[in-house]
Design a protein around this motif. Structure first.
Motif, PDB file in Angstrom:
ATOM      1  N   THR A  82       0.834  -1.205   0.000  1.00 46.02           N
ATOM      2  CA  THR A  82       0.000   0.000   0.000  1.00 46.02           C
ATOM      3  C   THR A  82       0.874   1.263   0.000  1.00 46.02           C
ATOM      4  O   THR A  82       2.059   1.204   0.353  1.00 46.02           O
ATOM      5  CB  THR A  82      -0.935  -0.006   1.218  1.00 46.02           C
ATOM      6  OG1 THR A  82      -0.155  -0.162   2.398  1.00 46.02           O
ATOM      7  CG2 THR A  82      -1.920  -1.167   1.127  1.00 46.02           C
ATOM      8  N   ASP A  84       1.097   3.794   1.904  1.00 49.35           N
ATOM      9  CA  ASP A  84       1.727   4.233   3.152  1.00 49.35           C
ATOM     10  C   ASP A  84       3.039   3.478   3.393  1.00 49.35           C
ATOM     11  O   ASP A  84       4.014   4.051   3.869  1.00 49.35           O
ATOM     12  CB  ASP A  84       0.771   4.106   4.347  1.00 49.35           C
ATOM     13  CG  ASP A  84       0.055   2.780   4.385  1.00 49.35           C
ATOM     14  OD1 ASP A  84      -0.280   2.242   3.309  1.00 49.35           O
ATOM     15  OD2 ASP A  84      -0.172   2.245   5.485  1.00 49.35           O
ATOM     16  N   ASN A 112      -1.023   1.915  -6.559  1.00 47.82           N
ATOM     17  CA  ASN A 112      -0.481   2.156  -5.220  1.00 47.82           C
ATOM     18  C   ASN A 112       0.843   2.921  -5.285  1.00 47.82           C
ATOM     19  O   ASN A 112       1.072   3.839  -4.497  1.00 47.82           O
ATOM     20  CB  ASN A 112      -0.331   0.835  -4.466  1.00 47.82           C
ATOM     21  CG  ASN A 112      -1.673   0.308  -3.960  1.00 47.82           C
ATOM     22  OD1 ASN A 112      -2.216   0.812  -2.997  1.00 47.82           O
ATOM     23  ND2 ASN A 112      -2.230  -0.679  -4.638  1.00 47.82           N
ATOM     24  N   GLU A 114       1.702   4.887  -7.709  1.00 47.28           N
ATOM     25  CA  GLU A 114       1.374   6.227  -8.198  1.00 47.28           C
ATOM     26  C   GLU A 114       0.954   7.125  -7.032  1.00 47.28           C
ATOM     27  O   GLU A 114       1.401   8.276  -6.921  1.00 47.28           O
ATOM     28  CB  GLU A 114       0.216   6.081  -9.192  1.00 47.28           C
ATOM     29  CG  GLU A 114       0.058   7.177 -10.205  1.00 47.28           C
ATOM     30  CD  GLU A 114      -1.049   6.800 -11.205  1.00 47.28           C
ATOM     31  OE1 GLU A 114      -0.714   6.179 -12.222  1.00 47.28           O
ATOM     32  OE2 GLU A 114      -2.230   7.092 -10.937  1.00 47.28           O
ATOM     33  N   MET A 115       0.123   6.595  -6.150  1.00 46.77           N
ATOM     34  CA  MET A 115      -0.308   7.393  -4.986  1.00 46.77           C
ATOM     35  C   MET A 115       0.883   7.711  -4.095  1.00 46.77           C
ATOM     36  O   MET A 115       1.021   8.822  -3.590  1.00 46.77           O
ATOM     37  CB  MET A 115      -1.377   6.649  -4.183  1.00 46.77           C
ATOM     38  CG  MET A 115      -2.683   6.475  -4.931  1.00 46.77           C
ATOM     39  SD  MET A 115      -4.020   5.835  -3.874  1.00 46.77           S
ATOM     40  CE  MET A 115      -4.677   7.359  -3.207  1.00 46.77           C
ATOM     41  N   GLU A 118       2.942  10.452  -5.577  1.00 48.47           N
ATOM     42  CA  GLU A 118       2.302  11.764  -5.392  1.00 48.47           C
ATOM     43  C   GLU A 118       2.522  12.277  -3.971  1.00 48.47           C
ATOM     44  O   GLU A 118       2.823  13.449  -3.752  1.00 48.47           O
ATOM     45  CB  GLU A 118       0.795  11.665  -5.680  1.00 48.47           C
ATOM     46  CG  GLU A 118       0.482  11.523  -7.167  1.00 48.47           C
ATOM     47  CD  GLU A 118      -0.971  11.109  -7.423  1.00 48.47           C
ATOM     48  OE1 GLU A 118      -1.805  11.195  -6.493  1.00 48.47           O
ATOM     49  OE2 GLU A 118      -1.274  10.698  -8.569  1.00 48.47           O
ATOM     50  N   MET A 119       2.367  11.372  -3.000  1.00 44.01           N
ATOM     51  CA  MET A 119       2.563  11.781  -1.603  1.00 44.01           C
ATOM     52  C   MET A 119       4.025  12.181  -1.356  1.00 44.01           C
ATOM     53  O   MET A 119       4.301  13.133  -0.634  1.00 44.01           O
ATOM     54  CB  MET A 119       2.184  10.642  -0.664  1.00 44.01           C
ATOM     55  CG  MET A 119       0.700  10.308  -0.656  1.00 44.01           C
ATOM     56  SD  MET A 119       0.471   8.865   0.440  1.00 44.01           S
ATOM     57  CE  MET A 119      -1.089   8.270  -0.073  1.00 44.01           C
TER      58      MET A 119
END
Lengths: 331, 214
Positions: A82, A84, A112, A114-115, A118-119
Motif C-alpha cells: 500500500t 503508506d 499504489n 502512483e499514490m 504523489e505523496m
C-alpha cells in the motif's frame, strides 16, 4: 494444503522474521513490512525501492543490499503493498538525491505506487518511476491492462542498482531503467498451479498430462493449455515468442532461466541447455546468464525465460559488485 | 418533502452512511469474493470487509465532513490494498477535498463532491464507462442523481434514482468484456460474469438510501 506455515494469516509476518534473522545485511521494519539495507547508502546517491505482492521470493526483499535495492515493500500474497508502506520506504531511503520506484505492470501495483509517488512529491522528495511490462504471453492491446511485469524486473534491479551505487543522478538512472525495461522480454510456462495459503487449494486445475503456456506469476491464465511435451519442445515455446517480439541478434544478451518455485534445479539447468542451443541457432549471443529461482510463484512448477538485449554499459553494470541474499558477486 | 435547499447531509448522516456501507459489505463479503473468484483473484469481499471495518474505528473522531471522508479514504487505501484500496480511497479523499471544512452539505454540493470523487477515481484507474469496472455503476448513479435534482426532485428521490441507476449499471456489467485490471487477462472469458467492483459500488448508494430513508 501442505505448507511449512503456522497459520495462513501469519505467513508474511513470520517470513519477515526469518528474513531478518538470516541476513545481517538487512533490517526489517515489521510494522510497515519494509526490508531495508542494514547500512544506508551514502548521502547524495539515488536510492531505489521496489515492492509487490509476496510469494515471488527472492524478489524483491532478497535483492535489497549493496548494488541493488535500498528497500523492498512486502504486500500480502500476490497483492500490491500500500502507498503508506511505499511512502515510508521512500522517505527513509532518500539521501537527498531522489528515489526510483521499480514497479511491475499490474493495475494494483501501478495505482499504489502512483499514490505513493504523489505523496512523496508533496513531501518534497523527487521520485521517478519505471514500469516493467515484459511478458510476451500477454498480447499488448488497448483492451488489456498491458503486458505483465515479470523476469526483466530482476535484471533491471541489478543493472540500475549498480548505476545508482556508482553515483549516477536520478535522471540518468531513470533513463537507464527505461532502456532495460524496453529491451527485456519474458515468457513463462507452468506444469502445476500454485496454492495461495489463504485460499488453501490450487488456484487453477491443471491435469497431470497438461501444461499451461504463457503463465503469469499469480496463477493468471496463460495463452493456452496443451498436452505436456519434452523439454526441447517446451524451450522452443518459450524462445520463439520472445524472438518474434524483439530482435536479439547483434547485441550482448543477458539471459535468465527462472524457476517458478516448485521445479528442481536439475530441470532448470536442463532447460537452460535447450534454450542456449535454440538461441545459438537463431544467432543470439548470450553474454551473461542466471539459472535458478529468482521470481517465483509460490510452489508452482514450471519456468520462465527472460532475455535482455544489453549493450557494453549494461554489461559493465551487470558485472559490478552486488551483495544481496538473491545475487552476490564481486564483494 | 421540502425543497432541496432544506435537505442537508450532515456530518452525522454521512458517518452513518459509512457505517451502513461497512455493514452491507460485511453482509455480502462472501458473495463479493465469489464474484471475484470467477474473473479476479478471489479477495474482493475479504479485502473490502477488512477495509470498511477499519474505517469504522475512525468515523466517530471526525468533526468535519472533509476530515471524515479523507480519513476514511486514507484508511481504505492502507487497509484494502490491491486496486480497490486506491480506487475507493481516491473516491472518498477527492470527495473530502471537494467539500471543504463543513459540517453539512446541500444535496447539490454532495452531488458535486461525488462528481469530484468519481473524476479522481477515473483518473486513478484510467477507466472508461463500459470497461467492466466500478465506474459502470458509479457514473450512471451520479448522472441519475444530478438529473433528478435538476428536475426538481428532493434528496430522497434523487438518492433513490441513483441507487436504481447504480443497480442497472451493475447488472449491465455482466455481458461486458473486461478492459481493465486482472479480469482483462481473461479477455472474452470475462464476459458472463458480474463485476465485483461495480457490485460493491452499488452498496454505496444502497447505504445512502438506507440512512436517509429513501
Amino acid at each position: 494444503m501442505k505448507k511449512l506455515i503456522n497459520s495462513p494469516d501469519d505467513v508474511i509476518a513470520d517470513a519477515l522474521k526469518g528474513v531478518e534473522a538470516s541476513d545481517d545485511n538487512v533490517r526489517v521494519d515489521h510494522a510497515n513490512r519494509v526490508i531495508y539495507r542494514a547500512t544506508p547508502k551514502e548521502a547524495g546517491k539515488v536510492a531505489i525501492i521496489s515492492g509487490g505482492g509476496s510469494g515471488h521470493e527472492p524478489m524483491h526483499g532478497g535483492f535489497v543490499g549493496i548494488g541493488m535495492l535500498d528497500a523492498a515493500c512486502a504486500g500480502q500474497v500476490f497483492t500490491s503493498p500500500t502507498p503508506d508502506q511505499m511512502l515510508e520506504a521512500t522517505t527513509t531511503v532518500d539521501t537527498g538525491a531522489g528515489v526510483l520506484h521499480i514497479v511491475k505492470n499490474y493495475t494494483g501495483d501501478i495505482m499504489n505506487f502512483e499514490m505513493a509517488a504523489e505523496m512523496a512529491a508533496d513531501a518534497g522528495i523527487p521520485v521517478e518511476t519505471v514500469v516493467v511490462a515484459d511478458d510476451v504471453a500477454v498480447q499488448d492491446s488497448l483492451y488489456t491492462a498491458g503486458r505483465r511485469g515479470v523476469g526483466t524486473t530482476v535484471l533491471l534491479e541489478k543493472i540500475v542498482g549498480a548505476a545508482a551505487e556508482e553515483g549516477q543522478d536520478l535522471g540518468a538512472v531513470k533513463v537507464l531503467a527505461q532502456k532495460v525495461a524496453d529491451n527485456g522480454r519474458s515468457m513463462g510456462m507452468a506444469l502445476t498451479s500454485c496454492t495461495v495459503p489463504s485460499a488453501g487449494k490450487p488456484t487453477f486445475d491443471l491435469p497431470e498430462d497438461q501444461m499451461e503456456i504463457g503463465i503469469g506469476i499469480h496463477g493468471e491464465p496463460g495463452r493456452h493449455r496443451e498436452p505436456i511435451g519434452d523439454a526441447k519442445s517446451i524451450a522452443k515455446q518459450l524462445v520463439d515468442p520472445i524472438l518474434q517480439d524483439l530482435d536479439f541478434t547483434g547485441s550482448p544478451v543477458i539471459a535468465m532461466l527462472n524457476g517458478m518455485g516448485g521445479t528442481p534445479l536439475i530441470e532448470l539447468y536442463l532447460m537452460y541447455g535447450e534454450v542456449v542451443a535454440l538461441l545459438k541457432e537463431a544467432g543470439v549471443e548470450i553474454s551473461r546468464n542466471l539459472v535458478g529461482n529468482y521470481i517465483t510463484s509460490l510452489d508452482m512448477a514450471g519456468c520462465s525465460l527472460t532475455l535482455v538485449k544489453a549493450d557494453e554499459e549494461m554489461i559493465r553494470l551487470w558485472d559490478a559488485p552486488v551483495k544481496t541474499a538473491g545475487l552476490r558477486w564481486g564483494l | 418533502m421540502g425543497s432541496v435547499s432544506e435537505q442537508l447531509l450532515t456530518l452525522d448522516l454521512l458517518a452513518d452512511w459509512l457505517r451502513r456501507y461497512a455493514a452491507i459489505v460485511d453482509e455480502h463479503k462472501t458473495y463479493l469474493t465469489e464474484l471475484d473468484s470467477a474473473i479476479g483473484d478471489a479477495d474482493h469481499g475479504a479485502n473490502m470487509a477488512r477495509g470498511t471495518a477499519a474505517v469504522l474505528t475512525h468515523v466517530d473522531d471526525a468533526t468535519t465532513i472533509d476530515a471524515l471522508l479523507k480519513k476514511a479514504g486514507m484508511t481504505l487505501v492502507s487497509t484494502v490494498g490491491g486496486t480497490s484500496g486506491p480506487l475507493y480511497g481516491t473516491l472518498l479523499m477527492k470527495m473530502g477535498m471537494a467539500t471543504g471544512s463543513v459540517v453539512e452539505l446541500s444535496a447539490e454540493d454532495f452531488g458535486k463532491a461525488l462528481r469530484a470523487g468519481l473524476e479522481g477515481l477515473v483518473a486513478r484507474g484510467k477507466t472508461e464507462l463500459g470497461d467492466k469496472t466500478m465506474v459502470d455503476a458509479l457514473a450512471p448513479a451520479l448522472d441519475a442523481y444530478d438529473a433528478a435534482l435538476a428536475d426538481g426532485s428532493d434528496l430522497h428521490d434523487a438518492v433513490a434514482a441513483a441507487a436504481q441507476a447504480a443497480a442497472a449499471g451493475r447488472d449491465a456489467t455482466t455481458p461486458m468484456v473486461a478492459k481493465k485490471g486482472r479480469a482483462s487477462y481473461l479477455g472474452e472469458r470475462s464476459a458472463g460474469h458480474q463485476d465485483p467492483g461495480a457490485t460493491s459500488s452499488t452498496y454505496l448508494f444502497d447505504a445512502l438510501a438506507d440512512v436517509i430513508g429513501a
